[in-house]
Write an enzyme that holds these catalytic residues in place. Structure first.
Site, PDB file in Angstrom:
ATOM      1  N   SER A  63      45.773  47.738  40.689  1.00 53.74           N
ATOM      2  CA  SER A  63      46.775  46.937  40.910  1.00 53.74           C
ATOM      3  C   SER A  63      48.020  47.181  40.088  1.00 53.74           C
ATOM      4  O   SER A  63      49.228  46.569  40.320  1.00 53.74           O
ATOM      5  CB  SER A  63      46.418  45.490  40.700  1.00 53.74           C
ATOM      6  OG  SER A  63      45.481  44.923  41.608  1.00 53.74           O
ATOM      7  N   LYS A  66      51.079  47.690  41.901  1.00 51.84           N
ATOM      8  CA  LYS A  66      51.883  46.679  42.743  1.00 51.84           C
ATOM      9  C   LYS A  66      53.569  46.568  42.334  1.00 51.84           C
ATOM     10  O   LYS A  66      54.316  46.765  43.141  1.00 51.84           O
ATOM     11  CB  LYS A  66      51.142  45.313  42.613  1.00 51.84           C
ATOM     12  CG  LYS A  66      49.712  45.454  43.596  1.00 51.84           C
ATOM     13  CD  LYS A  66      49.113  44.299  43.291  1.00 51.84           C
ATOM     14  CE  LYS A  66      47.616  44.155  43.787  1.00 51.84           C
ATOM     15  NZ  LYS A  66      46.957  43.223  43.528  1.00 51.84           N
ATOM     16  N   TYR A 189      47.512  50.857  51.566  1.00 50.30           N
ATOM     17  CA  TYR A 189      47.510  50.197  50.355  1.00 50.30           C
ATOM     18  C   TYR A 189      46.746  50.826  49.472  1.00 50.30           C
ATOM     19  O   TYR A 189      46.667  50.915  48.140  1.00 50.30           O
ATOM     20  CB  TYR A 189      47.451  48.535  50.536  1.00 50.30           C
ATOM     21  CG  TYR A 189      46.968  47.891  49.405  1.00 50.30           C
ATOM     22  CD1 TYR A 189      47.732  47.373  48.475  1.00 50.30           C
ATOM     23  CD2 TYR A 189      45.484  47.471  49.378  1.00 50.30           C
ATOM     24  CE1 TYR A 189      47.361  46.749  47.293  1.00 50.30           C
ATOM     25  CE2 TYR A 189      45.120  46.776  48.166  1.00 50.30           C
ATOM     26  CZ  TYR A 189      45.853  46.483  47.305  1.00 50.30           C
ATOM     27  OH  TYR A 189      45.459  45.525  46.348  1.00 50.30           O
ATOM     28  N   TYR A 241      47.813  37.222  37.444  1.00 50.97           N
ATOM     29  CA  TYR A 241      47.348  36.177  38.278  1.00 50.97           C
ATOM     30  C   TYR A 241      47.173  34.973  37.511  1.00 50.97           C
ATOM     31  O   TYR A 241      48.063  34.362  37.283  1.00 50.97           O
ATOM     32  CB  TYR A 241      46.040  36.854  38.712  1.00 50.97           C
ATOM     33  CG  TYR A 241      45.903  38.390  39.258  1.00 50.97           C
ATOM     34  CD1 TYR A 241      46.973  38.670  40.254  1.00 50.97           C
ATOM     35  CD2 TYR A 241      45.300  39.373  38.572  1.00 50.97           C
ATOM     36  CE1 TYR A 241      46.997  40.045  40.691  1.00 50.97           C
ATOM     37  CE2 TYR A 241      45.421  40.759  39.074  1.00 50.97           C
ATOM     38  CZ  TYR A 241      46.351  41.063  39.860  1.00 50.97           C
ATOM     39  OH  TYR A 241      46.415  42.322  40.478  1.00 50.97           O
ATOM     40  N   VAL A 259      41.831  46.538  38.452  1.00 52.25           N
ATOM     41  CA  VAL A 259      40.426  46.522  38.226  1.00 52.25           C
ATOM     42  C   VAL A 259      39.841  47.715  37.622  1.00 52.25           C
ATOM     43  O   VAL A 259      38.839  47.728  37.457  1.00 52.25           O
ATOM     44  CB  VAL A 259      39.885  45.951  39.701  1.00 52.25           C
ATOM     45  CG1 VAL A 259      40.016  44.501  39.924  1.00 52.25           C
ATOM     46  CG2 VAL A 259      40.182  46.906  40.522  1.00 52.25           C
TER      47      VAL A 259
HETATM   48  O1  DON Z   1      42.821  45.365  46.648  1.00 47.06           O
HETATM   49  C1  DON Z   1      41.923  45.646  45.578  1.00 47.06           C
HETATM   50  O2  DON Z   1      40.989  44.776  45.540  1.00 47.06           O
HETATM   51  C2  DON Z   1      41.985  46.909  44.430  1.00 47.06           C
HETATM   52  N1  DON Z   1      42.447  47.909  45.438  1.00 47.06           N
HETATM   53  C3  DON Z   1      43.025  46.500  43.491  1.00 47.06           C
HETATM   54  C4  DON Z   1      42.765  45.259  42.778  1.00 47.06           C
HETATM   55  C5  DON Z   1      43.291  45.110  41.576  1.00 47.06           C
HETATM   56  O3  DON Z   1      43.466  46.004  40.780  1.00 47.06           O
HETATM   57  C6  DON Z   1      43.177  43.667  40.845  1.00 47.06           C
HETATM   58  N2  DON Z   1      43.718  43.705  39.746  1.00 47.06           N
HETATM   59  N3  DON Z   1      43.149  43.339  38.556  1.00 47.06           N
END
Ligand code: DON
Length: 441
Positions: A63, A66, A189, A241, A259
């Site tokens: 993320s 983003k 994505y 978040y 993540v």
């Molecule tokens: O879309 C997802 O679930 C992962 N590719 C990225 C999510 C993420 O990194 C959330 N951040 N903490």
């Protein structure tokens, strides 16, 4: 002398040791990483790097991509279009919440998955998926200052398990937030999230947001200042978040987590910070990373809302040279001309009127002039002119290019005080502007 900074950062690394939390396993490709990796990297706005721990370890950006892809969408599609598609309101929800605005289906912000999928679609803009992923990979590479690659294995493993993102993308398609194939958006994505980086790369990328979009090492202007301001604003309000308010009040640094365990933070005008440690808390944010940011913010007074040190006077010196009609008041200015500093210059002239017929604004030590500073300075020059004071500008580095003071007056510009004096061979004579040999237009 050896710089104390790496020693200090090592102390932070040791002081934040914590084995609580768990590595993300909903993406199978992330489950196998070494949970004990820990790194912190800083990059100052002038391009100096300080980095400790496992700063060569590569991990997928997730993320943390983003904000940059949102910036790319703003740059390529324009503010109006992007704001029409994605709102900028904190959702206070988890990153993967199925959270869309009532009736319109518009994602609440670009930092949660719904908004990030929509931002990806904006970048895609009807092209082939590979082209969008390539433009994102190439953007992230320019920001990092080296060629980055997509970890196709991690991407494939996430794709097999992407039920939630597929659901969100289908809802977005249902609401006509985009018109592309939802599966194609999810795949693109996920590949965007699978670009591999180190903390050194992330610090460089973060520092590019700290400098108004100029990559501090290559000097490339990657984002416009307006785009950077927008990106940092949503990072500050939505980047963490459902912990965004807690983060902004305690750490006070616009940030984004991922993540895989990476976190970036940006102190505008000062530095970019990155941390990596894969064990996550309940928000999906690195436990040790959060601790490290908290410690850095406290120790180094990095909280955005800390009252900044009062700018020292921008008026470095006021003096008068020469006599009679040729007497010249010189205002030597220094530093950056923002609103407050420019107000200080105007006040200096209002409170203590210029008693000579000529006034020089010496900008030799001025570093930067914001648009408000330029407008205020030119208005002051125009008004002094109307009052009968002849204003000239000493501006060797063209900090005030093409100065039009309005009222039909353009001050003459010189490279140095010597140039001004040379253009006045007869100390007692009236100014003859046309003869100032090194004057610029
Ligand atoms: O879309 C997802 O679930 C992962 N590719 C990225 C999510 C993420 O990194 C959330 N951040 N903490």
């Amino acid at each position: 002398m050896r710089s104390p900074l790496p020693d200090y950062l090592t102390e932070v690394l040791d002081g934040c040791a914590d084995t609580s939390g768990a590595v993300a396993d909903y993406i199978p490709g992330l489950a196998g990483v070494d949970p004990d990796r820990f790194a912190i990297s800083l990059l100052t706005a002038d391009g100096t790097s300080y980095s400790v721990g496992d700063d060569e370890t590569e991990f997928t950006i997730q993320s943390v991509s983003k904000p940059f892809v949102y910036g790319l969408a703003l740059q390529e599609r324009g503010f109006e279009k992007v704001l029409d598609v994605i709102d900028v309101e904190p959702s206070g929800e988890a990153f993967n919440e199925v959270s869309l605005e009532r009736n319109t289906g518009r994602p609440l912000n670009p930092m949660i998955n719904a908004g990030a999928l929509a931002a990806h679609a904006l970048v895609l803009n009807g092209r082939r998926s590979e082209q969008a992923v390539e433009s994102i990979r190439s953007l992230l590479s320019s920001l990092a200052g080296r060629e980055l690659v997509v970890d196709e294995e991690v991407a494939a493993s996430e794709l097999e398990n992407s039920y939630r993102n597929v659901a969100i993308a289908n809802l977005l398609r249902g609401y006509e937030v985009f018109e592309d194939d939802p599966d194609e958006i999810v795949e693109g994505y996920i590949r965007q999230c699978s670009v591999t980086v180190t903390t050194k790369d992330l610090a460089m990328m973060a520092a590019t947001l700290a400098t108004g979009g100029i990559q501090p090492v290559t000097g490339e202007q990657i984002f416009s200042r307006d785009v950077v301001r927008q990106v940092l604003s949503v990072m500050a309000t939505c980047g963490m978040y459902d912990a965004a308010g807690d983060w902004l009040s305690t750490v006070g640094i616009p940030a984004k987590s991922g993540v895989s365990g990476g976190i970036i933070g940006i102190l505008p005008g000062q530095l970019g910070i990155a941390a990596y440690s894969p064990r996550l808390d309940e928000h999906g944010t690195s436990v040790q990373g959060v601790a490290a940011f908290g410690r850095l913010s406290r120790d180094m007074n990095l909280h955005l809302m800390d009252a900044p040190m009062l700018a020292h006077s921008v008026l470095r010196r006021r003096r008068v040279v020469g006599e009679g009609d040729a007497a010249l008041t010189i205002l030597e200015l220094q530093g950056d001309l923002n609103f407050t500093n420019s107000e200080g210059i105007i006040r200096a002239v209002v409170d203590e009127p210029v008693e000579t017929k000529r006034l020089a604004l010496d900008l030799s030590l001025v570093r930067a002039i914001l648009s408000v500073g330029r407008r205020m300075l030119l208005e002051m020059i125009g008004r002094l002119h109307l009052d009968g004071t002849e204003v000239i500008v000493i501006d060797p580095d063209e900090r005030l290019p093409d100065p039009d003071a309005g009222y039909g007056f353009r001050p003459r510009v010189y490279g140095s005080l010597e140039d001004v004096e040379e253009s006045q061979p007869d100390a007692g004579a009236q100014t003859e502007p046309e003869r100032g040999h090194s004057a610029r237009k």
